[in-house]
Design a protein around this motif. Structure first.
Motif, PDB file in Angstrom:
ATOM      1  N   TRP A  48       0.825  -1.219   0.000  1.00 47.16           N
ATOM      2  CA  TRP A  48       0.000   0.000   0.000  1.00 47.16           C
ATOM      3  C   TRP A  48       0.853   1.260   0.000  1.00 47.16           C
ATOM      4  O   TRP A  48       0.452   2.276  -0.558  1.00 47.16           O
ATOM      5  CB  TRP A  48      -1.037   0.006   1.124  1.00 47.16           C
ATOM      6  CG  TRP A  48      -0.532  -0.010   2.524  1.00 47.16           C
ATOM      7  CD1 TRP A  48      -0.404  -1.097   3.328  1.00 47.16           C
ATOM      8  CD2 TRP A  48      -0.104   1.104   3.309  1.00 47.16           C
ATOM      9  NE1 TRP A  48       0.086  -0.728   4.556  1.00 47.16           N
ATOM     10  CE2 TRP A  48       0.278   0.628   4.572  1.00 47.16           C
ATOM     11  CE3 TRP A  48      -0.005   2.472   3.069  1.00 47.16           C
ATOM     12  CZ2 TRP A  48       0.748   1.447   5.576  1.00 47.16           C
ATOM     13  CZ3 TRP A  48       0.463   3.299   4.073  1.00 47.16           C
ATOM     14  CH2 TRP A  48       0.838   2.786   5.306  1.00 47.16           C
ATOM     15  N   LEU A  49       2.050   1.223   0.610  1.00 39.01           N
ATOM     16  CA  LEU A  49       2.902   2.404   0.674  1.00 39.01           C
ATOM     17  C   LEU A  49       3.746   2.575  -0.582  1.00 39.01           C
ATOM     18  O   LEU A  49       4.118   3.688  -0.943  1.00 39.01           O
ATOM     19  CB  LEU A  49       3.796   2.330   1.916  1.00 39.01           C
ATOM     20  CG  LEU A  49       4.639   3.556   2.233  1.00 39.01           C
ATOM     21  CD1 LEU A  49       3.784   4.804   2.396  1.00 39.01           C
ATOM     22  CD2 LEU A  49       5.460   3.316   3.486  1.00 39.01           C
ATOM     23  N   GLY A  50       4.055   1.459  -1.238  1.00 41.83           N
ATOM     24  CA  GLY A  50       4.883   1.540  -2.437  1.00 41.83           C
ATOM     25  C   GLY A  50       6.370   1.482  -2.125  1.00 41.83           C
ATOM     26  O   GLY A  50       7.200   1.618  -3.024  1.00 41.83           O
ATOM     27  N   MET A  51       6.717   1.301  -0.858  1.00 44.77           N
ATOM     28  CA  MET A  51       8.101   1.106  -0.416  1.00 44.77           C
ATOM     29  C   MET A  51       8.077   0.004   0.628  1.00 44.77           C
ATOM     30  O   MET A  51       7.397   0.134   1.643  1.00 44.77           O
ATOM     31  CB  MET A  51       8.671   2.377   0.237  1.00 44.77           C
ATOM     32  CG  MET A  51       8.798   3.568  -0.645  1.00 44.77           C
ATOM     33  SD  MET A  51       9.614   4.962   0.198  1.00 44.77           S
ATOM     34  CE  MET A  51       8.487   5.348   1.530  1.00 44.77           C
ATOM     35  N   THR A  52       8.801  -1.069   0.384  1.00 44.46           N
ATOM     36  CA  THR A  52       8.830  -2.169   1.340  1.00 44.46           C
ATOM     37  C   THR A  52       9.833  -1.859   2.445  1.00 44.46           C
ATOM     38  O   THR A  52      10.987  -1.543   2.158  1.00 44.46           O
ATOM     39  CB  THR A  52       9.214  -3.484   0.639  1.00 44.46           C
ATOM     40  OG1 THR A  52       8.232  -3.735  -0.383  1.00 44.46           O
ATOM     41  CG2 THR A  52       9.239  -4.644   1.613  1.00 44.46           C
ATOM     42  N   PRO A  53       9.404  -1.930   3.702  1.00 42.43           N
ATOM     43  CA  PRO A  53      10.353  -1.680   4.796  1.00 42.43           C
ATOM     44  C   PRO A  53      11.348  -2.832   4.918  1.00 42.43           C
ATOM     45  O   PRO A  53      10.990  -3.988   4.731  1.00 42.43           O
ATOM     46  CB  PRO A  53       9.455  -1.588   6.028  1.00 42.43           C
ATOM     47  CG  PRO A  53       8.261  -2.409   5.691  1.00 42.43           C
ATOM     48  CD  PRO A  53       8.071  -2.274   4.195  1.00 42.43           C
ATOM     49  N   VAL A  54      12.579  -2.502   5.239  1.00 38.56           N
ATOM     50  CA  VAL A  54      13.612  -3.500   5.462  1.00 38.56           C
ATOM     51  C   VAL A  54      13.886  -3.550   6.964  1.00 38.56           C
ATOM     52  O   VAL A  54      14.206  -2.526   7.569  1.00 38.56           O
ATOM     53  CB  VAL A  54      14.907  -3.143   4.683  1.00 38.56           C
ATOM     54  CG1 VAL A  54      16.024  -4.131   5.017  1.00 38.56           C
ATOM     55  CG2 VAL A  54      14.637  -3.109   3.194  1.00 38.56           C
ATOM     56  N   GLY A  55      13.722  -4.733   7.545  1.00 37.84           N
ATOM     57  CA  GLY A  55      13.979  -4.911   8.972  1.00 37.84           C
ATOM     58  C   GLY A  55      12.818  -4.523   9.864  1.00 37.84           C
ATOM     59  O   GLY A  55      12.980  -4.443  11.083  1.00 37.84           O
ATOM     60  N   PHE A  56      11.630  -4.325   9.302  1.00 39.59           N
ATOM     61  CA  PHE A  56      10.485  -3.900  10.112  1.00 39.59           C
ATOM     62  C   PHE A  56       9.981  -5.030  10.993  1.00 39.59           C
ATOM     63  O   PHE A  56       9.780  -6.155  10.548  1.00 39.59           O
ATOM     64  CB  PHE A  56       9.331  -3.425   9.220  1.00 39.59           C
ATOM     65  CG  PHE A  56       8.114  -3.042  10.014  1.00 39.59           C
ATOM     66  CD1 PHE A  56       8.000  -1.783  10.550  1.00 39.59           C
ATOM     67  CD2 PHE A  56       7.096  -3.955  10.248  1.00 39.59           C
ATOM     68  CE1 PHE A  56       6.897  -1.422  11.311  1.00 39.59           C
ATOM     69  CE2 PHE A  56       5.987  -3.611  11.001  1.00 39.59           C
ATOM     70  CZ  PHE A  56       5.892  -2.340  11.532  1.00 39.59           C
ATOM     71  N   GLU A  57       9.778  -4.738  12.257  1.00 42.45           N
ATOM     72  CA  GLU A  57       9.070  -5.582  13.211  1.00 42.45           C
ATOM     73  C   GLU A  57       8.279  -4.646  14.106  1.00 42.45           C
ATOM     74  O   GLU A  57       8.818  -3.629  14.554  1.00 42.45           O
ATOM     75  CB  GLU A  57      10.036  -6.396  14.066  1.00 42.45           C
ATOM     76  CG  GLU A  57      10.762  -7.494  13.326  1.00 42.45           C
ATOM     77  CD  GLU A  57      11.649  -8.302  14.258  1.00 42.45           C
ATOM     78  OE1 GLU A  57      11.162  -8.680  15.349  1.00 42.45           O
ATOM     79  OE2 GLU A  57      12.799  -8.530  13.893  1.00 42.45           O
ATOM     80  N   PRO A  58       7.007  -4.946  14.379  1.00 37.88           N
ATOM     81  CA  PRO A  58       6.203  -4.067  15.225  1.00 37.88           C
ATOM     82  C   PRO A  58       6.557  -4.209  16.704  1.00 37.88           C
ATOM     83  O   PRO A  58       5.795  -4.752  17.500  1.00 37.88           O
ATOM     84  CB  PRO A  58       4.767  -4.500  14.918  1.00 37.88           C
ATOM     85  CG  PRO A  58       4.890  -5.935  14.517  1.00 37.88           C
ATOM     86  CD  PRO A  58       6.229  -6.059  13.834  1.00 37.88           C
ATOM     87  N   VAL A  59       7.749  -3.709  17.052  1.00 39.32           N
ATOM     88  CA  VAL A  59       8.272  -3.781  18.415  1.00 39.32           C
ATOM     89  C   VAL A  59       8.895  -2.423  18.740  1.00 39.32           C
ATOM     90  O   VAL A  59       9.691  -1.898  17.945  1.00 39.32           O
ATOM     91  CB  VAL A  59       9.356  -4.886  18.521  1.00 39.32           C
ATOM     92  CG1 VAL A  59      10.003  -4.893  19.895  1.00 39.32           C
ATOM     93  CG2 VAL A  59       8.783  -6.248  18.173  1.00 39.32           C
ATOM     94  N   ILE A  60       8.538  -1.854  19.895  1.00 45.11           N
ATOM     95  CA  ILE A  60       9.113  -0.560  20.285  1.00 45.11           C
ATOM     96  C   ILE A  60      10.634  -0.663  20.300  1.00 45.11           C
ATOM     97  O   ILE A  60      11.197  -1.617  20.816  1.00 45.11           O
ATOM     98  CB  ILE A  60       8.569  -0.110  21.657  1.00 45.11           C
ATOM     99  CG1 ILE A  60       7.082   0.214  21.545  1.00 45.11           C
ATOM    100  CG2 ILE A  60       9.342   1.111  22.176  1.00 45.11           C
ATOM    101  CD1 ILE A  60       6.396   0.546  22.862  1.00 45.11           C
ATOM    102  N   GLY A  61      11.269   0.325  19.681  1.00 43.21           N
ATOM    103  CA  GLY A  61      12.720   0.367  19.589  1.00 43.21           C
ATOM    104  C   GLY A  61      13.280  -0.252  18.321  1.00 43.21           C
ATOM    105  O   GLY A  61      14.457  -0.058  18.008  1.00 43.21           O
ATOM    106  N   ASN A  62      12.455  -1.010  17.581  1.00 40.11           N
ATOM    107  CA  ASN A  62      12.929  -1.627  16.347  1.00 40.11           C
ATOM    108  C   ASN A  62      13.269  -0.548  15.317  1.00 40.11           C
ATOM    109  O   ASN A  62      12.520   0.409  15.126  1.00 40.11           O
ATOM    110  CB  ASN A  62      11.859  -2.560  15.764  1.00 40.11           C
ATOM    111  CG  ASN A  62      12.322  -3.229  14.494  1.00 40.11           C
ATOM    112  OD1 ASN A  62      13.211  -4.070  14.528  1.00 40.11           O
ATOM    113  ND2 ASN A  62      11.748  -2.837  13.382  1.00 40.11           N
TER     114      ASN A  62
END
Length: 155
Positions: free
Chosen positions: A39-53
Motif C-alpha cells: 500500500w505504501l509503495g516502499m517495502t520496509p527493510v527490517g520492520f518488526e512491530p516492536v518498540i525500539g525496532n
C-alpha cells in the motif's frame, strides 16, 4: 533574538479515512512488512512491530542523499496506535533530499461499521522541508486509500 523567534515553523500532514474493516484487520495491514510495501509503495527493510525496532525504506536518491529513510518504532499499542520516526535527507541538499526529521503516527478507532484511521506525519520544518511536505502531502492522500484494497483481501 528570542528562542521563539529563532524557531522555524513546522507543518504536519493529516489524513483521516474510515474503512469497513475491524481495527485488527487494519492493524495487520499497517504492521505487516509485506502488506506495508504494497500500500505504501516502499517495502520496509527490517520492520518488526516492536518498540525500539529500527528499519528503513528506500526511495529515489537526491544529491548527496542516498534515498534511505531511517525509522524507529517509538510507540505501539496493538490495534490502536503505531508511531515511528522518519528521518532522511542530507545537509548538503536543498529541496528534495534536504534533512528531514519527522514522526509518523497511525491511530485506529473503532466506529460504527468499521475503523477510523488517522495518519499524522508531523514535524516538517519550513521552509527547509517545503518540497518534502508538498510531495508527501499528496503522497499520503494517495496511499492511505490503498489500505482498503489490501485489508479487504484478508477478510
Amino acid at each position: 533574538m528570542s528562542d521563539a523567534a529563532s524557531l522555524s515553523p513546522s507543518q504536519d500532514i493529516t489524513v483521516t479515512d474510515i474503512f469497513p474493516h475491524a481495527p485488527e484487520t487494519i492493524w495487520k495491514t499497517l504492521t505487516s512488512g509485506a502488506l506495508m510495501g504494497r500500500w505504501l509503495g516502499m517495502t520496509p527493510v527490517g520492520f518488526e512491530p516492536v518498540i525500539g525496532n529500527r528499519f528503513t525504506y528506500r526511495t529515489t536518491p537526491a544529491g548527496e542523499w542516498d534515498g534511505t529513510i531511517h525509522c524507529e518504532i517509538l510507540d505501539l499499542i496493538p490495534n490502536r496506535r503505531l508511531r515511528y520516526s522518519w528521518k532522511g535527507g542530507h545537509a548538503g541538499n536543498t529541496g528534495y533530499g534536504s534533512p528531514l526529521d519527522t514522526i509518523v503516527t497511525f491511530t485506529l478507532e473503532k466506529v460504527t461499521g468499521g475503523t477510523r484511521l488517522s495518519l499524522v506525519h508531523a514535524g516538517f520544518v519550513l521552509p527547509r522541508n517545503e518540497t518534502a511536505y508538498r510531495n508527501m502531502s499528496g503522497g499520503w492522500t494517495k496511499v492511505i486509500p490503498r489500505i482498503i484494497t489490501i485489508a479487504g483481501e484478508g477478510t
